[in-house]
Write a protein that holds these residues in place. Sequence first.
Motif, mmCIF file in Angstrom:
data_model
loop_
_atom_site.group_PDB
_atom_site.id
_atom_site.type_symbol
_atom_site.label_atom_id
_atom_site.label_comp_id
_atom_site.label_asym_id
_atom_site.label_seq_id
_atom_site.Cartn_x
_atom_site.Cartn_y
_atom_site.Cartn_z
ATOM 1 N N GLY A 221 49.303 21.198 22.023
ATOM 2 C CA GLY A 221 48.525 22.420 23.301
ATOM 3 C C GLY A 221 48.024 23.426 22.243
ATOM 4 O O GLY A 221 46.883 23.902 22.652
ATOM 5 N N VAL A 222 48.873 23.814 21.513
ATOM 6 C CA VAL A 222 48.210 24.977 20.465
ATOM 7 C C VAL A 222 47.754 24.595 19.255
ATOM 8 O O VAL A 222 46.812 25.315 19.084
ATOM 9 C CB VAL A 222 49.649 25.897 20.395
ATOM 10 C CG1 VAL A 222 49.263 26.995 19.649
ATOM 11 C CG2 VAL A 222 50.507 26.083 21.602
ATOM 12 N N GLY A 347 45.304 23.736 27.078
ATOM 13 C CA GLY A 347 45.057 24.639 25.974
ATOM 14 C C GLY A 347 43.622 25.316 26.151
ATOM 15 O O GLY A 347 43.225 26.371 26.055
ATOM 16 N N VAL A 359 46.312 30.986 24.163
ATOM 17 C CA VAL A 359 46.874 29.431 24.125
ATOM 18 C C VAL A 359 48.219 29.408 24.007
ATOM 19 O O VAL A 359 48.902 28.180 24.246
ATOM 20 C CB VAL A 359 45.874 28.989 23.060
ATOM 21 C CG1 VAL A 359 46.251 29.129 21.777
ATOM 22 C CG2 VAL A 359 46.018 27.273 23.361
#
Length: 389
Positions: A221-222, A347, A359
């Motif tokens: 997600g990052v 994100g 994020v």
Amino acid sequence: MARRNNLMIFILTIGVFGILNTEMGVIGILPSLADHYHVSVSQAGLLVSLFALGVAISGPILPLLFSGMDRKKVMLLVLGVFLIGNIMSIFTTNFTIALIARVVPAFFHPIYCSLAFSVAASSVRKEDAAKAVSKVFIGVSAGMVVGVPIVSFIANAASIEMAMAFFAVINAVVFLVTFLFVPTMPVKEKLSYGAQLRVLKKSKTWLSIAAVIFLNAAVFGVYSYLAEYLETVTNMSPNMISFMLFVYGGANIIGNMVAGKLLAHSAMKSVIAFPFVLGGVYLILFFAGEITLPMAIMTFIWGIVAGIGGNINQFWMASSAPEAPDFANGLFLTSCNIGTTVGAAAGGLFISGMGAKYVVLVGILSLILGLATILLRYYRHDPSEQLSD
């Protein structure tokens, strides 16, 4: 025997690299592929998203169906399917055919990867299983984060066709060495489909699935927006961003090497510590992400921790259903793909709503949820045995 096992693990590592590189390598050349197939970039993105969808769908199904077959024959079948798909991708200029050439192999992806983890673990002593799996994970990391810039370089220096040929050459080499050097591996104790599916009745399995989804979402997600973060928050140049992506990829491989030792000596402590360590990395990124040197250092550390995290996810899922290793590894691959999809989507929402800096909150929130499921499984299932780690 030890030399033969090391050779087989090496072959499995290269095989996993070839398959993961086929999946992820096109990410860096999507604009070029869009021009090549005369479609939009968003349409070209289907080459990635539909592949991931195919993996997620087949993850718990095909490893189960092929679990009773000779493992060498299954590996050769999967490598052959990937090789044919790669060759079709080299010569076609039709986007529909290109999609078919990628989506069909995607359904076979979980079979090879789940077998690679299972075979690596079973080829050594039980106490060395985590180390053996961590070696195979080097291929996973290399395919996911190192293959992207390699393929991009080949496409820019030569052509799209040569970049596609790179996928084919890797899979062809692995097919050949598997045929020549991997012994036949008939399944000695065949588990019925029903016996393997029964692991889905255990709350331990579902808690493990949830943990893998959340932990993978926390990483990807990052990471999916690392380039965006470095550009807009840290204000790095394009060349520096490319270098940092290489740093992250190299660190990821180092993390795989470290993970085997950690899980072999202190598995439960490593699993519980992981959300705290990665959470600490994200907090530093949030508060010091605008300063180049701390960001560069933390990107390296982040890559190492993320590499460890991949191994932790596989261990956590496999340990929840040791009686059905191939099926468990299929569930692991599906859970990872779901986590990556959910994390990347979340994100994107945070970036569009709050800005790139925020994020990292996706990662922190996912880690909190992952830690909750880890602790719930820990206290509900065999805590005394796990504490002995």
